[in-house]
Write a protein that holds these residues in place. Sequence first.
Motif, PDB file in Angstrom:
ATOM      1  N   ARG A 134      36.482  44.507  49.175  1.00 27.49           N
ATOM      2  CA  ARG A 134      35.268  44.223  49.405  1.00 27.49           C
ATOM      3  C   ARG A 134      34.708  44.028  48.092  1.00 27.49           C
ATOM      4  O   ARG A 134      34.258  43.444  47.490  1.00 27.49           O
ATOM      5  CB  ARG A 134      34.887  44.457  50.480  1.00 27.49           C
ATOM      6  CG  ARG A 134      33.251  43.195  50.310  1.00 27.49           C
ATOM      7  CD  ARG A 134      32.324  43.580  51.812  1.00 27.49           C
ATOM      8  NE  ARG A 134      32.924  42.357  52.813  1.00 27.49           N
ATOM      9  CZ  ARG A 134      33.417  42.580  53.916  1.00 27.49           C
ATOM     10  NH1 ARG A 134      33.167  43.922  53.988  1.00 27.49           N
ATOM     11  NH2 ARG A 134      34.429  41.974  54.484  1.00 27.49           N
ATOM     12  N   PRO A 135      34.462  45.409  47.931  1.00 29.78           N
ATOM     13  CA  PRO A 135      34.101  45.535  46.045  1.00 29.78           C
ATOM     14  C   PRO A 135      35.042  45.217  44.935  1.00 29.78           C
ATOM     15  O   PRO A 135      34.467  44.865  43.742  1.00 29.78           O
ATOM     16  CB  PRO A 135      33.961  47.146  45.916  1.00 29.78           C
ATOM     17  CG  PRO A 135      34.117  47.545  47.248  1.00 29.78           C
ATOM     18  CD  PRO A 135      35.260  47.208  48.176  1.00 29.78           C
ATOM     19  N   LEU A 136      35.969  44.514  45.314  1.00 27.12           N
ATOM     20  CA  LEU A 136      36.776  44.005  44.648  1.00 27.12           C
ATOM     21  C   LEU A 136      36.099  42.541  43.329  1.00 27.12           C
ATOM     22  O   LEU A 136      35.143  41.357  44.274  1.00 27.12           O
ATOM     23  CB  LEU A 136      37.875  43.542  44.060  1.00 27.12           C
ATOM     24  CG  LEU A 136      39.118  45.404  44.783  1.00 27.12           C
ATOM     25  CD1 LEU A 136      40.962  44.482  45.328  1.00 27.12           C
ATOM     26  CD2 LEU A 136      39.420  45.567  43.281  1.00 27.12           C
ATOM     27  N   LYS A 137      36.461  42.551  42.260  1.00 26.37           N
ATOM     28  CA  LYS A 137      35.082  41.358  41.358  1.00 26.37           C
ATOM     29  C   LYS A 137      36.515  39.461  42.366  1.00 26.37           C
ATOM     30  O   LYS A 137      35.811  38.985  42.122  1.00 26.37           O
ATOM     31  CB  LYS A 137      35.959  41.010  40.256  1.00 26.37           C
ATOM     32  CG  LYS A 137      35.315  42.597  38.947  1.00 26.37           C
ATOM     33  CD  LYS A 137      35.226  42.578  38.071  1.00 26.37           C
ATOM     34  CE  LYS A 137      34.359  43.617  37.161  1.00 26.37           C
ATOM     35  NZ  LYS A 137      35.071  43.853  35.938  1.00 26.37           N
ATOM     36  N   SER A 138      37.349  40.263  42.656  1.00 24.77           N
ATOM     37  CA  SER A 138      38.149  39.116  43.255  1.00 24.77           C
ATOM     38  C   SER A 138      38.407  38.624  43.965  1.00 24.77           C
ATOM     39  O   SER A 138      38.628  38.145  44.914  1.00 24.77           O
ATOM     40  CB  SER A 138      39.979  39.029  42.315  1.00 24.77           C
ATOM     41  OG  SER A 138      40.297  40.221  43.549  1.00 24.77           O
ATOM     42  N   GLU A 160      49.206  40.128  32.119  1.00 24.36           N
ATOM     43  CA  GLU A 160      49.033  42.194  32.884  1.00 24.36           C
ATOM     44  C   GLU A 160      48.127  41.757  33.757  1.00 24.36           C
ATOM     45  O   GLU A 160      47.612  42.609  35.007  1.00 24.36           O
ATOM     46  CB  GLU A 160      48.733  42.665  32.136  1.00 24.36           C
ATOM     47  CG  GLU A 160      50.266  44.189  31.781  1.00 24.36           C
ATOM     48  CD  GLU A 160      50.657  44.216  32.400  1.00 24.36           C
ATOM     49  OE1 GLU A 160      50.418  45.342  33.718  1.00 24.36           O
ATOM     50  OE2 GLU A 160      51.877  44.130  32.816  1.00 24.36           O
ATOM     51  N   GLU A 161      46.781  41.893  33.279  1.00 18.55           N
ATOM     52  CA  GLU A 161      45.532  41.782  33.645  1.00 18.55           C
ATOM     53  C   GLU A 161      45.255  39.826  34.200  1.00 18.55           C
ATOM     54  O   GLU A 161      44.271  39.593  33.408  1.00 18.55           O
ATOM     55  CB  GLU A 161      44.461  42.220  33.341  1.00 18.55           C
ATOM     56  CG  GLU A 161      43.018  42.221  34.028  1.00 18.55           C
ATOM     57  CD  GLU A 161      41.722  43.274  33.725  1.00 18.55           C
ATOM     58  OE1 GLU A 161      41.294  42.891  33.109  1.00 18.55           O
ATOM     59  OE2 GLU A 161      42.109  44.353  32.824  1.00 18.55           O
ATOM     60  N   PRO A 162      45.665  39.451  35.483  1.00 17.04           N
ATOM     61  CA  PRO A 162      44.849  37.964  35.497  1.00 17.04           C
ATOM     62  C   PRO A 162      43.390  38.047  36.002  1.00 17.04           C
ATOM     63  O   PRO A 162      42.992  39.155  36.223  1.00 17.04           O
ATOM     64  CB  PRO A 162      45.779  37.631  37.098  1.00 17.04           C
ATOM     65  CG  PRO A 162      45.778  39.435  37.567  1.00 17.04           C
ATOM     66  CD  PRO A 162      46.242  40.012  36.384  1.00 17.04           C
ATOM     67  N   ALA A 163      43.199  37.087  35.306  1.00 18.93           N
ATOM     68  CA  ALA A 163      41.548  36.187  34.945  1.00 18.93           C
ATOM     69  C   ALA A 163      40.806  37.021  36.285  1.00 18.93           C
ATOM     70  O   ALA A 163      39.691  37.297  36.456  1.00 18.93           O
ATOM     71  CB  ALA A 163      41.429  34.996  35.282  1.00 18.93           C
ATOM     72  N   LEU A 164      41.574  36.320  37.693  1.00 16.88           N
ATOM     73  CA  LEU A 164      40.902  36.777  38.763  1.00 16.88           C
ATOM     74  C   LEU A 164      40.419  38.198  39.343  1.00 16.88           C
ATOM     75  O   LEU A 164      39.859  38.531  40.046  1.00 16.88           O
ATOM     76  CB  LEU A 164      41.874  36.022  39.862  1.00 16.88           C
ATOM     77  CG  LEU A 164      42.414  36.626  40.740  1.00 16.88           C
ATOM     78  CD1 LEU A 164      42.017  36.865  42.278  1.00 16.88           C
ATOM     79  CD2 LEU A 164      44.017  35.939  40.921  1.00 16.88           C
ATOM     80  N   LEU A 165      40.867  38.968  38.581  1.00 22.96           N
ATOM     81  CA  LEU A 165      40.644  40.558  38.284  1.00 22.96           C
ATOM     82  C   LEU A 165      40.025  41.085  37.352  1.00 22.96           C
ATOM     83  O   LEU A 165      40.034  42.339  37.906  1.00 22.96           O
ATOM     84  CB  LEU A 165      42.423  41.252  38.371  1.00 22.96           C
ATOM     85  CG  LEU A 165      42.948  40.729  39.963  1.00 22.96           C
ATOM     86  CD1 LEU A 165      44.334  41.915  40.166  1.00 22.96           C
ATOM     87  CD2 LEU A 165      42.477  40.930  41.202  1.00 22.96           C
ATOM     88  N   ARG A 166      39.576  40.234  36.685  1.00 18.43           N
ATOM     89  CA  ARG A 166      38.831  41.073  35.656  1.00 18.43           C
ATOM     90  C   ARG A 166      37.457  41.232  35.550  1.00 18.43           C
ATOM     91  O   ARG A 166      37.263  40.299  36.806  1.00 18.43           O
ATOM     92  CB  ARG A 166      39.038  39.461  34.296  1.00 18.43           C
ATOM     93  CG  ARG A 166      40.212  39.949  33.474  1.00 18.43           C
ATOM     94  CD  ARG A 166      39.614  39.218  32.318  1.00 18.43           C
ATOM     95  NE  ARG A 166      40.950  38.864  31.789  1.00 18.43           N
ATOM     96  CZ  ARG A 166      41.843  38.077  31.395  1.00 18.43           C
ATOM     97  NH1 ARG A 166      40.890  36.947  30.801  1.00 18.43           N
ATOM     98  NH2 ARG A 166      42.765  37.689  31.177  1.00 18.43           N
TER      99      ARG A 166
END
Length: 185
Positions: free
Chosen positions: A73-77, A179-185
């Motif tokens: 739940r705390p993940l930006k994505s 490497e770092e997809p936009a949905l995980l930024r």
Amino acid sequence: RGHSRRVGHYAVLLGRAIGMKPEELQALHWGSMLHDIGKIGIPDAVLLKPGRLSEEEMLQIRSHPDIGANICRPLKSAKVLLPIIKHHHERWDGKGYPSGLAGEEIPLSARVVAVADAFDAITTDRPYRAGCPAPVAFDILREGIGTQFDPNLIEPFIEAVQADTSLPRQQQVYEPEREEPALLR
């Protein structure tokens, strides 16, 4: 890790086959990688038990989607990943868990991952049984049409898997473009 990577690969194959957008495919990939993360809250004695699970052990197993959703739940994505993590064990007929959702109440991404997860579970060895060949797995998936699985997903999944020539089955992986997809930024 192998299971989640294979589920991600199969989920992306199905997502492409049904016309999902690139950002939805990316969410399928990452959601598949995390779909079973809640199992870290389940004792290994239960997860790796070679025999039949008791009712109490089944309740523990059935808690992993909620545990995983709470972890992520705390993940930006979280907005795009939580539906996969929480609802990948829902069933089309409403007899799944943890929420008992039915039909199109189940997010499409979770329905896609449910098919991919089931296929990988059927075709790979488990502590309690040997994996089945793909044709047998396809028949098992077809038996679940309209009860366990969305009726519109099984045939496109089978066609996509049969057409897939990317890598040997044990190495099939969807690799994101960055490497770092936009949905995980």
